[in-house]
Design a protein around this motif. Structure first.
Motif, PDB file in Angstrom:
ATOM      1  N   TYR B  90     -13.576   9.472  -3.848  1.00 46.86           N
ATOM      2  CA  TYR B  90     -12.366   8.763  -4.152  1.00 46.86           C
ATOM      3  C   TYR B  90     -12.076   7.442  -3.351  1.00 46.86           C
ATOM      4  O   TYR B  90     -11.315   6.562  -3.382  1.00 46.86           O
ATOM      5  N   THR B  91     -12.901   7.402  -2.218  1.00 49.60           N
ATOM      6  CA  THR B  91     -12.660   6.353  -1.038  1.00 49.60           C
ATOM      7  C   THR B  91     -12.814   4.992  -1.865  1.00 49.60           C
ATOM      8  O   THR B  91     -11.944   4.521  -1.452  1.00 49.60           O
ATOM      9  N   ASN B  92     -13.791   4.972  -2.332  1.00 48.44           N
ATOM     10  CA  ASN B  92     -14.189   3.579  -2.933  1.00 48.44           C
ATOM     11  C   ASN B  92     -13.077   3.144  -4.194  1.00 48.44           C
ATOM     12  O   ASN B  92     -12.603   1.965  -4.110  1.00 48.44           O
ATOM     13  N   PHE B  93     -12.515   4.432  -4.709  1.00 45.74           N
ATOM     14  CA  PHE B  93     -11.367   4.014  -5.655  1.00 45.74           C
ATOM     15  C   PHE B  93     -10.206   3.447  -4.814  1.00 45.74           C
ATOM     16  O   PHE B  93      -9.771   2.363  -5.136  1.00 45.74           O
ATOM     17  N   PHE B  94      -9.874   4.164  -3.888  1.00 42.64           N
ATOM     18  CA  PHE B  94      -8.660   3.620  -2.842  1.00 42.64           C
ATOM     19  C   PHE B  94      -8.962   2.266  -2.399  1.00 42.64           C
ATOM     20  O   PHE B  94      -8.149   1.470  -2.279  1.00 42.64           O
ATOM     21  N   ILE B  95     -10.125   2.165  -1.931  1.00 44.07           N
ATOM     22  CA  ILE B  95     -10.480   0.669  -1.240  1.00 44.07           C
ATOM     23  C   ILE B  95     -10.222  -0.299  -2.252  1.00 44.07           C
ATOM     24  O   ILE B  95      -9.715  -1.354  -2.102  1.00 44.07           O
ATOM     25  N   ASP B  96     -10.949  -0.188  -3.226  1.00 45.42           N
ATOM     26  CA  ASP B  96     -11.004  -1.018  -4.408  1.00 45.42           C
ATOM     27  C   ASP B  96      -9.383  -1.554  -4.837  1.00 45.42           C
ATOM     28  O   ASP B  96      -9.084  -2.852  -5.183  1.00 45.42           O
ATOM     29  N   ASN B  97      -8.658  -0.572  -4.832  1.00 47.11           N
ATOM     30  CA  ASN B  97      -7.183  -0.611  -5.280  1.00 47.11           C
ATOM     31  C   ASN B  97      -6.238  -1.294  -4.227  1.00 47.11           C
ATOM     32  O   ASN B  97      -5.452  -2.015  -4.615  1.00 47.11           O
ATOM     33  N   PHE B  98      -6.723  -0.918  -2.992  1.00 47.76           N
ATOM     34  CA  PHE B  98      -5.881  -1.577  -1.885  1.00 47.76           C
ATOM     35  C   PHE B  98      -6.256  -2.875  -1.713  1.00 47.76           C
ATOM     36  O   PHE B  98      -5.557  -3.947  -1.575  1.00 47.76           O
ATOM     37  N   THR B 108     -16.522  -1.821   0.230  1.00 49.26           N
ATOM     38  CA  THR B 108     -16.535  -0.349  -0.281  1.00 49.26           C
ATOM     39  C   THR B 108     -17.761   0.487   0.439  1.00 49.26           C
ATOM     40  O   THR B 108     -18.526  -0.271   0.986  1.00 49.26           O
ATOM     41  N   LEU B 109     -17.662   1.790   0.275  1.00 48.86           N
ATOM     42  CA  LEU B 109     -18.696   2.441   1.094  1.00 48.86           C
ATOM     43  C   LEU B 109     -20.109   2.435   0.059  1.00 48.86           C
ATOM     44  O   LEU B 109     -19.880   2.494  -0.925  1.00 48.86           O
TER      45      LEU B 109
END
Lengths: 353, 458
Positions: B90-98, B108-109
């Motif tokens: 989920y990290t990249n999903f949250f980074i993208d959305n932020f 992104t990671l």
């Protein structure tokens, strides 16, 4: 008892595949599929990454299983265009649909661009050969609008059009391959000679047969039979000198290609960027330059009596700029000869806009 | 590695059978563990270390759950598992959305989602909670725990097997010819569902989507999405259950003809049952379930369904998918319940809602999703055209087969025949069926150039 039989059969099937995979000799080429198979060398590179491809390629009764899969999809699931091919009258028809307008526009641009750049002092002719999908039934199968393609080409390409689109039947093609049989071209030679201001010559040819031909489409409907290639030759053709840009000197009918996966390559040695064909026995002093795709390989030999020199160019393998460095076009006949398959996928032609 | 591959069927499995059934009983789990790790390594390479590390941490935490600070250890274990899942999935999903919402530019990671991480993480969580609740004893043998988590039949596509359900079989189980044979039958059925039906549907909708689509084409594609996901997923579960049975394990059922449900509530009692029971037992009930105020109950259902959606993939369409089901479950709970009985309307309603849901599930790009729904309702497209009729006709048989197979029709016929004393004929038919499906599946796998795998986002 039933359970023991189930276990026995399961173990037998899995075990046979396993043991065969270990003990069998690696096949390097599949003539059936006309491709190089994954080999033990590939396994050495990365065992696990290539294991599945290797085992699948080398699998026990692979060719028979390909037939089973094809029969299952085509006859049980009734998917008439399984593997993107139709079968009609035991002939495999590659789907050429939908019409790619961008490709047709690109094809016209490329042809006209060559004419404008190099062919100002040449006699330019062009012709389009129908692919097998031309014989599909409109309203029943997915068939593109060939008449609108032809109309646009006629309106926009500079040159004399030689119309042979309706001259062929499905029987004129190899059943398992996209190409026309060589004898099918005999009936259109008079049309060419008339349009290109050549004197028609009725020549005698000897027939030569090559058996065990698996065409390019065969593996897509492998329940059909292998067939025979017939080529037509005579002393004049045998005496003709052929020189390829890549391979050097060869014969018109190149029998060294019989070991190749594609036996159609016997015609002018198959894919080749530029070929010079010189016929010193010709009564004519004219020269011809043919821009062609693979359909031209079996047609060009039949034009040999009409020209002292024929230069055959395949723009899929050579750029127009490189070609122009090697050829002089002035006062020569130029023929663009492409199949509708290529017109609908013209992006592969290396022509600078 | 996937079950529907030649290397699995003709290299991995025979080699495992050979060694597993030769070695003494005490070494059988070790053989299973080694092969399960090999199975994971072949596909995921060095992520196998992540799998083992996760097992080790959970095993150690599990050993501490009988101590006085068991709650703290449970929280530690849960934070580890959720953190691991969050980091990789989920990290990249949250980074993208932020980045999109707040106009940030965080990079992104560079991580690849390890296959099966959602399944093995949920198994680890279920183990910790069950031990914490004294629903099961903790595992004292590290290798037995490794074997439980990494057991290859259920490692990459479920079902989510709970430790308490196979603890006894991990310690001691009896393989038998009968179990092995029933495992073969189940595995073959699953292989056929996946290779002969689901993969064919994939090629069908891929071809239709490349054509000039009409409203009718959109509906055919939506139907293909639904059937493909069902046959692929339930086929994988059948194969997992069948493989488990061959090695003496009994995994619980994961699908029970969900496409013939008479309500969405019933659908979720029949679809991916190991996941829905996980959320029920470890999220919904601890939150208070329905033994609380209506508002809290609605909140609990919302949390469960947003999480269910998000579990299937780190994208907005999966969250929307979960929310979509939440809406219909609430609607049924408070309004439609009394109308949804065993009648044709209920079945059609459920089937239609499920079809729409799998459109949401299948299309992650929101613009494409909107455009697809517009197409389904005839906005901006013809109602029908030559191509859509052509493709429907050309793929009619696979759709009929899919339709007939979604209910227990064949099972009921077999039961009736058995009652009619047709056992001998049935036995012969079963053997023939296994041979035919197995050979056909192998033939189709051999001829395929691409093996659709829908779990890569799970």
């Amino acid at each position: 008892m039933k359970n023991k039989i189930i276990v026995g059969i399961f173990i037998l099937i899995l075990g046979s595949g396993f043991i065969f995979g270990i003990l069998s000799k690696t096949q390097e080429i599949s003539f059936f599929e006309r491709r190089k198979l994954t080999s033990k060398e590939d396994l050495k590179e990365d065992f696990f990454a290539n294991l599945d491809d290797y085992m699948s390629d080398q699998f026990l009764l692979r060719n028979e299983l390909l037939k089973v899969s094809s029969i299952w999809n085509r006859f049980f699931l009734r998917n008439e265009e399984y593997n993107n091919v139709y079968t009609k009258k035991d002939s495999i028809i590659e789907k050429n649909y939908p019409m790619n307008q961008k490709s047709i526009d690109g094809f016209i641009d490329k042809m006209n661009s060559i004419s404008t750049r190099y062919l100002k002092n040449s006699n330019v002719y062009y012709t389009i050969l129908p692919d097998k999908s031309y014989f599909l039934e409109e309203g029943k199968e997915l068939k593109m609008d060939f008449s609108s393609m032809k109309k646009q080409l006629n309106e926009e390409i500079k040159g004399v059009y030689i119309d042979i689109l309706d001259e062929f039947t499905l029987e004129d093609y190899f059943k398992t391959d996209i190409h026309l049989k060589q004898n099918a071209y005999f009936k259109v030679i008079p049309t060419f000679t008339e349009k290109m201001n050549l004197k028609y010559q009725k020549k005698d040819y000897e027939e030569y047969k090559i058996d065990h031909f698996y065409g390019a489409s065969f593996s897509k409907a492998p329940y059909l039979n292998q067939e025979t290639i017939t080529y037509y030759s005579n002393q004049e053709i045998k005496n003709t000198k052929v020189k390829h840009l890549e391979y050097g000197k060869r014969n018109v009918y190149d029998l060294t290609q019989l070991n190749n996966v594609d036996l159609y390559n016997v015609f002018l040695s198959g894919p080749s960027a530029l070929i010079e064909i010189e016929n010193n026995q010709s009564e004519s002093s004219r020269e011809l330059i043919v821009f062609r795709d693979s359909f031209g390989s079996s047609f060009v030999p039949l034009l040999i009596p009409y020209y002292q020199k024929i230069t055959v160019v395949d723009l899929r393998y050579i750029s127009d700029e490189k070609m122009a460095e090697l050829i002089s076009f002035d006062q020569k006949d130029v023929l663009f000869m492409y199949s509708t398959l290529l017109v609908n996928s013209s992006e592969i032609l290396k022509v600078k806009k | 590695m996937v079950f529907s591959s030649i290397s699995f069927l003709f290299f991995f499995l025979p080699l495992l059978f050979l060694i597993y059934f030769i070695v003494p009983k005490k070494l059988k789990n070790m053989v299973l563990l080694i092969f399960s790790l090999l199975f994971y390594y072949i596909g995921e390479k060095w992520y196998v270390i992540l799998l083992l590390s996760s097992c080790l941490v959970n095993f150690l935490v599990g050993r501490k759950l009988s101590s006085k600070q068991k709650k703290s250890y449970l929280i530690l274990g849960l934070v580890f598992n959720v953190g691991l899942l969050f980091y990789y999935k989920y990290t990249n999903f949250f980074i993208d959305n932020f980045n999109q919402i707040l106009n940030f530019n965080f990079s992104t990671l560079q991580v690849v989602l390890p296959l099966g991480i959602s399944f093995f993480t949920f198994q680890n969580i279920s183990y910790l909670i069950d031990v914490y609740r004294n629903d099961t004893k903790e595992e004292k043998n590290l290798f037995a725990y490794f074997t439980y988590i990494s057991l290859f039949p259920q490692l990459v596509a479920g079902p989510i097997v709970r430790y308490k359900d196979i603890r006894k079989e991990l310690e001691s189980r009896k393989e038998s010819t009968n179990k092995f044979a029933s495992g073969i039958t189940r595995f073959t059925v699953g292989l056929g569902k996946k290779v002969l039906i689901a993969d064919t549907l994939y090629y069908t909708y891929t071809a239709i989507m490349a054509s000039n689509m009409s409203m009718m084409s959109y509906w055919v594609v939506a139907l293909c999405f639904t059937f493909q996901i069902y046959y692929d997923f339930s086929g994988y579960s059948d194969m997992a259950i069948g493989l488990g049975s061959m090695f003496g394990f009994t995994f619980k059922e994961n699908f029970n003809y969900p496409l013939i449900s008479s309500s969405i509530t019933e659908f979720w009692r029949r679809w991916h049952m190991s996941l829905s029971s996980f959320f029920r037992d470890y999220i919904y009930i601890p939150l208070g379930g329905n033994r609380c105020s209506i508002l809290k109950n609605i909140r609990n259902i919302l949390i469960v369904w947003i999480l269910t959606g998000f579990w299937h993939g780190a994208d907005w369409n999966f969250i929307l998918w979960g929310f979509y089901f939440f809406c219909f479950l609430i609607l049924e709970k408070f309004v439609l319940k009394k109308y949804l009985k065993n009648n044709i309307f209920s079945y059609l309603y459920t089937f239609l809602i499920v079809i729409f849901s799998f459109v949401i599930f299948s299309i992650s790009d929101m613009k494409e999703l909107v455009s697809f729904f517009q197409g389904m309702f005839g906005i901006g497209v013809e109602i029908t055209n030559f191509e859509s009729i052509y493709y429907l006709k050309n793929n009619f048989m696979i759709l009929i087969v899919s339709f007939l197979g979604m209910g227990p029709l064949f099972k009921n016929i077999i039961i009736r025949l058995k009652k009619g004393k047709m056992n001998k004929v049935l036995s012969v038919l079963e053997v023939v069926f296994i041979i035919v499906v197995l050979i056909l599946s192998i033939a189709v796998i051999i001829s395929s150039t691409f093996n659709p795998f829908i779990y890569f986002r799970f």
